[in-house]
Design a protein around this motif. Structure first.
Motif, PDB file in Angstrom:
ATOM      1  N   HIS A  19       1.930   5.081  -2.131  1.00 36.84           N
ATOM      2  CA  HIS A  19       1.466   6.155  -3.028  1.00 36.84           C
ATOM      3  C   HIS A  19       2.663   6.982  -3.503  1.00 36.84           C
TER       4      HIS A  19
ATOM      5  N   ASP B 259       0.420   2.420   3.741  1.00 37.07           N
ATOM      6  CA  ASP B 259      -0.336   3.588   3.259  1.00 37.07           C
ATOM      7  C   ASP B 259       0.552   4.834   3.263  1.00 37.07           C
TER       8      ASP B 259
ATOM      9  N   HIS C 250       0.839  -1.206   0.000  1.00 36.37           N
ATOM     10  CA  HIS C 250       0.000   0.000   0.000  1.00 36.37           C
ATOM     11  C   HIS C 250       0.875   1.257   0.000  1.00 36.37           C
TER      12      HIS C 250
ATOM     13  N   LYS D 103      -8.415  -0.598  -6.828  1.00 34.98           N
ATOM     14  CA  LYS D 103      -9.017   0.056  -5.663  1.00 34.98           C
ATOM     15  C   LYS D 103     -10.023   1.120  -6.066  1.00 34.98           C
TER      16      LYS D 103
ATOM     17  N   HIS E 138      -6.589  -0.524   4.801  1.00 33.90           N
ATOM     18  CA  HIS E 138      -6.513   0.225   6.077  1.00 33.90           C
ATOM     19  C   HIS E 138      -7.737   0.143   7.003  1.00 33.90           C
TER      20      HIS E 138
HETATM   21 ZN    ZN Z   1      -3.802   4.769   0.715  1.00 31.62          ZN
END
Ligand code: ZN
Length: 451
Positions: free
Chosen positions: A65, A309, A63, A146, A236
């Motif tokens: 970004h 995340d 996860h 997602k 999450h």
């Molecule tokens: Zn995320």
């Protein structure tokens, strides 16, 4: 004279998903060539003394970004400093963008810049126009997608019609649907109502995203996925109520995976009060009760994956709260803080941590046992972890471009000290030894395995 290897890691304790043992690990080329109680008769170009250390499969952070302060080159390096060897990035197809073109761009840029092997999830910000591209994405090796059930005001939310349509397509292709489960329209109404009253913004933020709305969205997504026969992955997970819904759905036999992140296991709403916009993440940091319930959910097997995340944004502590973007750096600290908060407190066994951080993600995304395992024949993706080192997390010893860490001043016992991918040292003692451009793109494959 015995065998001759490229690298011999001697005297360490191997932490595998099913237990721990004292063993030497020999690496030849990119793979693990031998594992044995005592390989000291063997020759090697490099011998690494691992006595008193753990030898673990590198973390597979599914996860990430790479579109903010750390890019497709920087993010994997930041993660490697924390013991990660493989990342799965979200390719952000914003409204008006083509999913397929975005994936191609991420793949190309990643191959030229990345220090670590990587795979890609599609992130559909506008499912209504991007659903049609899903089969084409599969041909590029992308099999997980997602959607947001929140962020309606940002126009990123996927409504139930297109959530169903996407799951239909994904199921036909044999993939995995992933959702950010929060109830966007309810949150927006609550926010509009509260902001008119000029209440404290941090309080409003928490009050407008209550645990019920995570639980509701998980149940809705799980129900639709069951109807469409589409495996589902909850990213999450942050609340006790949400965990209960996952447990119930599992009892019904639905294929459902759950991920939580270090921030929900190590931080609470008290940290949000302290750090303000720096700790503004979605879903928000929760209560101490939720935090403890998530550790319980790990113990009970409700949670399959830990992932970071990592979304480093340039934020200042005195920025206006509601204007500040969502997201914080997390990849580099993940292994350290979950080890400290989990293993050092007796909440989890190191083997379970290895399952959550490496083995299960590798299995879910079809990378196992090439990745996520310390076995003969597996890629030599390893992290050496010193369980005796005491150190303090500070902005100065972190590598993210975010310029801050939510764990500032936190004293930890245990530290990753060496990260190896496919036999190459990437980071050692905080120093970069790897090179960009040697990474591989990994196609994912969804098997619906039970973790
Ligand atoms: Zn995320």
């Amino acid at each position: 004279m015995g065998e001759k290897y490229d690298v011999l890691i001697k005297g360490g304790v191997l932490v595998k998903g099913n237990g721990m043992l004292k063993a030497d690990v020999a690496v030849q080329g990119e793979r693990i060539e031998a594992i044995g109680e005592d390989l000291s008769g063997a020759q090697a170009r490099r011998v690494i003394d691992a006595s008193g250390k753990y030898v673990m499969p590198g973390v597979i952070d599914v996860h990430t970004h790479p579109v903010y302060e750390d890019d497709l080159g920087g993010l994997p390096l930041v993660a490697a400093h924390g013991g990660t060897t493989t990342v799965i990035h979200y390719a952000y197809a914003k409204p008006g963008m083509s999913l397929v073109e975005t994936i191609k761009r991420f793949k190309e840029e990643g191959l030229s810049k990345s220090y670590l092997d990587f795979a890609i999830h599609g992130a559909l910000f506008d499912a209504s126009s991007q659903v049609e591209e899903i089969p084409e994405a599969f041909k590029l090796g992308v099999t997980s997608f997602k959607m947001f059930m929140t962020y309606a005001k940002l126009k990123w939310m996927t409504d139930d019609y297109y959530l169903t349509a996407a799951m239909d397509r994904i199921a036909q292709c044999g993939g995995l649907a992933m959702v950010h489960a929060e109830s966007g329209l309810v949150t927006d109404y609550l926010e509009d109502r509260s902001l008119k009253k000029k209440e404290d913004q941090k309080e409003v933020f928490l009050k407008t995203r209550p645990d019920f709305l995570e639980a509701e969205a998980i149940f809705r997504a799980a129900s639709i996925s069951a109807v469409m026969g589409c495996p589902l992955y909850i990213v999450h997970l942050s609340t006790k109520r949400g965990a209960r819904v996952i447990q119930r759905a599992r009892e019904e036999g639905w294929i459902l995976y759950a991920e939580t992140c270090p921030q929900y296991l190590c931080l609470t709403d008290a940290d949000l009060q302290r750090s303000g916009p720096l700790a503004k993440i979605g879903p928000p940091l929760r209560t101490e009760e939720d935090r403890l319930a998530l550790w319980k959910a790990i113990e009970e097997g409700t949670i399959d994956v830990l992932a970071s995340d990592h979304a480093p944004k340039a934020k200042k502590i005195d920025d206006p709260f509601f204007e500040a973007p969502f997201g914080s750096p997390s990849a580099e600290t993940m292994l350290t803080v979950v080890y400290d908060e989990g293993v050092n407190t007796g909440r989890v066994h190191p083997s379970r941590l290895v399952r959550l951080l490496s083995e299960n993600p590798a299995k879910i995304f079809g990378l196992y046992p090439r990745k996520g395992a310390v076995e003969v024949g597996s890629d030599a993706d390893l992290v050496l972890f010193n369980p005796h080192e005491v150190w303090t997390i500070r902005r100065e010893n972190q590598h993210s471009g975010a310029g801050y860490t939510l764990y500032e001043g936190r004293k930890c016992l245990g530290r990753p000290i060496l990260t190896i991918q496919r036999g190459r040292v990437i980071v050692e003692g905080g120093e970069i030894k790897g090179k960009p451009g040697e990474a591989r793109f990994l196609s994912t494959r969804i098997s619906g395995v039970k973790c």
